[in-house]
Write a protein that holds these residues in place. Sequence first.
Motif, mmCIF file in Angstrom:
data_model
loop_
_atom_site.group_PDB
_atom_site.id
_atom_site.type_symbol
_atom_site.label_atom_id
_atom_site.label_comp_id
_atom_site.label_asym_id
_atom_site.label_seq_id
_atom_site.Cartn_x
_atom_site.Cartn_y
_atom_site.Cartn_z
ATOM 1 N N THR A 252 45.522 44.554 36.379
ATOM 2 C CA THR A 252 44.465 44.565 37.394
ATOM 3 C C THR A 252 43.370 43.567 37.036
ATOM 4 O OG1 THR A 252 44.911 46.910 37.780
ATOM 5 C CG2 THR A 252 42.853 46.043 38.658
ATOM 6 N N ILE A 253 42.961 43.557 35.785
ATOM 7 C CA ILE A 253 41.906 42.627 35.369
ATOM 8 C C ILE A 253 42.415 41.185 35.435
ATOM 9 C CG2 ILE A 253 40.614 41.854 33.329
ATOM 10 C CD1 ILE A 253 39.990 44.802 32.787
ATOM 11 N N ALA A 254 43.680 40.964 35.080
ATOM 12 C CA ALA A 254 44.252 39.616 35.204
ATOM 13 C C ALA A 254 44.231 39.160 36.658
ATOM 14 C CB ALA A 254 45.679 39.607 34.665
ATOM 15 N N ASN A 255 44.571 40.061 37.577
ATOM 16 C CA ASN A 255 44.505 39.723 39.001
ATOM 17 C C ASN A 255 43.069 39.422 39.424
ATOM 18 O OD1 ASN A 255 47.244 40.116 39.217
ATOM 19 N ND2 ASN A 255 47.105 42.095 40.234
ATOM 20 N N GLY A 256 42.141 40.219 38.906
ATOM 21 C CA GLY A 256 40.732 39.977 39.214
ATOM 22 C C GLY A 256 40.294 38.583 38.785
ATOM 23 N N MET A 257 40.736 38.175 37.611
ATOM 24 C CA MET A 257 40.397 36.831 37.129
ATOM 25 C C MET A 257 41.017 35.758 38.029
ATOM 26 S SD MET A 257 40.788 37.417 33.001
ATOM 27 C CE MET A 257 40.162 35.795 32.535
ATOM 28 N N ALA A 258 42.210 36.015 38.553
ATOM 29 C CA ALA A 258 42.851 35.052 39.453
ATOM 30 C C ALA A 258 42.043 34.889 40.733
ATOM 31 C CB ALA A 258 44.273 35.499 39.780
ATOM 32 N N TYR A 259 41.487 35.985 41.245
ATOM 33 C CA TYR A 259 40.664 35.887 42.453
ATOM 34 C C TYR A 259 39.362 35.129 42.169
ATOM 35 C CZ TYR A 259 43.866 39.315 44.451
ATOM 36 O OH TYR A 259 44.983 39.958 44.909
ATOM 37 N N VAL A 260 38.786 35.380 41.003
ATOM 38 C CA VAL A 260 37.573 34.639 40.628
ATOM 39 C C VAL A 260 37.889 33.146 40.524
ATOM 40 C CG1 VAL A 260 35.825 34.294 38.826
ATOM 41 C CG2 VAL A 260 36.526 36.621 39.451
ATOM 42 N N ASP A 261 38.997 32.820 39.874
ATOM 43 C CA ASP A 261 39.394 31.413 39.729
ATOM 44 C C ASP A 261 39.590 30.756 41.091
ATOM 45 O OD1 ASP A 261 39.346 31.586 36.949
ATOM 46 O OD2 ASP A 261 41.492 32.037 36.794
ATOM 47 N N ALA A 262 40.255 31.470 42.011
ATOM 48 C CA ALA A 262 40.516 30.908 43.340
ATOM 49 C C ALA A 262 39.216 30.684 44.101
ATOM 50 C CB ALA A 262 41.432 31.847 44.130
ATOM 51 N N ALA A 263 38.284 31.616 43.976
ATOM 52 C CA ALA A 263 37.008 31.478 44.667
ATOM 53 C C ALA A 263 36.207 30.305 44.100
ATOM 54 C CB ALA A 263 36.212 32.775 44.557
ATOM 55 N N LEU A 264 36.211 30.173 42.790
ATOM 56 C CA LEU A 264 35.513 29.047 42.160
ATOM 57 C C LEU A 264 36.130 27.718 42.589
ATOM 58 C CD1 LEU A 264 35.047 30.467 38.541
ATOM 59 C CD2 LEU A 264 33.275 30.210 40.286
ATOM 60 N N LYS A 265 37.458 27.694 42.652
ATOM 61 C CA LYS A 265 38.155 26.473 43.058
ATOM 62 C C LYS A 265 37.824 26.089 44.492
ATOM 63 C CE LYS A 265 42.765 24.379 43.050
ATOM 64 N NZ LYS A 265 44.219 24.629 42.841
ATOM 65 N N SER A 266 37.545 27.097 45.343
ATOM 66 C CA SER A 266 37.223 26.828 46.747
ATOM 67 C C SER A 266 35.799 26.300 46.931
ATOM 68 C CB SER A 266 37.399 28.094 47.583
ATOM 69 O OG SER A 266 36.328 29.004 47.367
ATOM 70 N N GLY A 267 35.019 26.308 45.840
ATOM 71 C CA GLY A 267 33.665 25.774 45.910
ATOM 72 C C GLY A 267 32.564 26.816 45.842
ATOM 73 N N LEU A 268 32.930 28.094 45.811
ATOM 74 C CA LEU A 268 31.911 29.139 45.688
ATOM 75 C C LEU A 268 31.392 29.199 44.254
ATOM 76 C CD1 LEU A 268 33.611 32.039 47.693
ATOM 77 C CD2 LEU A 268 31.599 30.739 48.406
ATOM 78 N N GLU A 269 30.155 29.643 44.095
ATOM 79 C CA GLU A 269 29.596 29.888 42.771
ATOM 80 C C GLU A 269 29.809 31.351 42.412
ATOM 81 O OE1 GLU A 269 25.552 28.642 42.587
ATOM 82 O OE2 GLU A 269 25.988 26.611 43.300
ATOM 83 N N VAL A 270 30.002 31.616 41.133
ATOM 84 C CA VAL A 270 30.427 32.949 40.711
ATOM 85 C C VAL A 270 29.463 34.038 41.175
ATOM 86 C CG1 VAL A 270 29.353 32.810 38.403
ATOM 87 C CG2 VAL A 270 31.332 34.309 38.784
ATOM 88 N N ASP A 271 28.173 33.804 41.105
ATOM 89 C CA ASP A 271 27.225 34.843 41.484
ATOM 90 C C ASP A 271 27.087 35.011 42.999
ATOM 91 O OD1 ASP A 271 26.478 35.830 38.936
ATOM 92 O OD2 ASP A 271 25.221 34.072 38.608
ATOM 93 N N GLN A 272 27.766 34.146 43.765
ATOM 94 C CA GLN A 272 27.765 34.312 45.214
ATOM 95 C C GLN A 272 28.732 35.402 45.663
ATOM 96 O OE1 GLN A 272 28.644 30.279 46.514
ATOM 97 N NE2 GLN A 272 26.524 29.948 47.121
ATOM 98 N N PHE A 273 29.802 35.616 44.919
ATOM 99 C CA PHE A 273 30.809 36.581 45.359
ATOM 100 C C PHE A 273 31.077 37.700 44.356
ATOM 101 C CE2 PHE A 273 33.091 33.258 43.099
ATOM 102 C CZ PHE A 273 33.961 33.962 42.291
ATOM 103 N N ALA A 274 30.849 37.459 43.075
ATOM 104 C CA ALA A 274 31.219 38.448 42.055
ATOM 105 C C ALA A 274 30.536 39.806 42.228
ATOM 106 C CB ALA A 274 30.958 37.892 40.660
ATOM 107 N N PRO A 275 29.266 39.881 42.697
ATOM 108 C CA PRO A 275 28.661 41.203 42.873
ATOM 109 C C PRO A 275 29.363 42.090 43.902
ATOM 110 C CG PRO A 275 26.960 39.512 42.772
ATOM 111 C CD PRO A 275 28.276 38.808 42.890
ATOM 112 N N ARG A 276 30.202 41.488 44.782
ATOM 113 C CA ARG A 276 30.885 42.287 45.801
ATOM 114 C C ARG A 276 32.348 42.558 45.448
ATOM 115 N NH1 ARG A 276 27.001 44.869 47.342
ATOM 116 N NH2 ARG A 276 28.568 45.960 48.575
ATOM 117 N N LEU A 277 32.758 42.188 44.249
ATOM 118 C CA LEU A 277 34.098 42.547 43.796
ATOM 119 C C LEU A 277 34.114 44.023 43.413
ATOM 120 C CD1 LEU A 277 34.944 39.527 41.444
ATOM 121 C CD2 LEU A 277 35.489 39.772 43.875
ATOM 122 N N ALA A 278 35.147 44.727 43.814
ATOM 123 C CA ALA A 278 35.294 46.136 43.434
ATOM 124 C C ALA A 278 36.716 46.360 42.943
ATOM 125 C CB ALA A 278 34.984 47.038 44.632
ATOM 126 N N PHE A 279 36.915 47.460 42.250
ATOM 127 C CA PHE A 279 38.223 47.777 41.689
ATOM 128 C C PHE A 279 38.681 49.155 42.167
ATOM 129 C CE2 PHE A 279 36.757 44.381 39.084
ATOM 130 C CZ PHE A 279 37.874 43.763 38.562
#
Length: 550
Positions: A252-279
Amino acid sequence: MSSTYHDKKEQWKKEADKVTERFPERKDTFETSSHIEIDRLYTPEKLDEQYVEKSGFPGQFPYTRGIQPTMYRSRYWTMRQYAGFGSAKETNERFRYLLEQGQTGLSVAFDLPTQIGYDSDDPMAEGEVGKVGVAIDSLADMETLFDQIPLDKVSTSMTINAPASVLLCMYIAVGEKQGVSKDKLTGTIQNDILKEYIARGTYIYPPKPSMRIITDIFSYCYKEVPRFNTISISGYHIREAGATAVQELAFTIANGMAYVDAALKSGLEVDQFAPRLAFFFNAHNQFFEEVAKFRAARRIWAKIMKDHYKAENPKSWKLRFHTQTGGSTLTAQQPDNNIVRVAIQALSAVMGGTQSLHTNSRDEALALPTEESARIALRTQQIIANESGVADTVDPLGGSYYVEHLTDKMEEEVNQYLEQIRDLGGAVQAVEEGFMQREIHHAAYEAQKNIENGDDIIVGLNQFQIDEEVNPELLRVDETLEKNQIKKTEDIRNTRDQAKVEQALDQIKQASHDEHTNLMPLILEAVKAYATVGEICNVLRKEYGEYTGM
């Protein structure tokens, strides 16, 4: 440690050895479901003295003891019963019943055709309409689903993945019709496609375009729907497929990191989306292991977000999670035993610091839950909250030698898996190579073998059986539902502005290969024109193709 301590420990060991000469221990080796060996006794020497670094205080990094300083002393977890069956009208009635009974959040179960982007009149949907959840074809169904339920006063979780963008847009459109602006909506969409490839199977498109849609959702919601959790990264289904607790957490955490990587690659900054990640995690029967799993999850994620991704907003470090009790642990035999199982599992989630909780019903190994069974499941949470006293202090098992040891061990073994996945090139590559699937299959095989040979006792299944089983009253979905749902969808198609629908679908098609265009506003316009789930998904199905697995 003082000499007195060591003297007394040696004395205890001698006394214990004398006892075991007369009464041997039940097993040569005790271990958790993740094969973590359980010692006879845990003492202070097993603990790292760097308390602040490893455990800290609730509400402070690394959040081992909880993400809020006062946890349930201030506010209970959200009691969110998962529900959905038949038509939108029937499910709306169940939602309103549960809210009247004290439920504090909604959780929508969609039927299988909706989950894989087919309308009820599609040949692929035949025989499955409304069977394992509610059938949603168009905005009209979503309007019925939330009739007389004010979306500015209730938080809604939707277990939907491949078509998550479409269902979220429908929810937004219903809110607008109620006069609730997008920035007032609260809830969560599951939107976790990687675990579908690993464990569950309700995917549509290949990984790359699926990840593009997910990052479009992140970006859109950051600006337009800021209080909505844009993904619920799910270990639940990974565990249901047979994973151990360590595997559930690691994958699950590995998948979470993949979503963070994809979002960063798309041009988003980590603090723009990471607070709304849930598990979203599973709660199984081994009580202490589950508590340790939840505590370790927070600590691991906090370190990853702060140290690896360099997130600066503390909200980005906090792992917030929903828990559901273990569906795979329920037995069709002696179903009332499931009430006890669910209570133990729910207690582990609360002791582990969950933010919201669904308790399974006693009859779910046989059918969708009856109203009575759903009420008992909800009452289980209410009794834990109001009668047990466990919510009166933060992290009540913190400091337990055993729990702290298990938390450390869980973190250690999860990190070993994360290193393996990193060496493979990350979660997406690990999924495509079948690494996680193989690990889960092996664990599931071992667990089943232990049940069949009697090493693991399942009460009522392989021991303590009874000759006659009581046949409980089960919920039956009306067989006329499918015809009625198809007619309703046909009526929508006959009364909507078809030209407007075709124009909206064409815009989605044109934008599907332009990664600089966010698909969400286009899907929202299609939904408002009463384009159906199947029509929208079929446009993308044609452009992206369908994923067919390994």
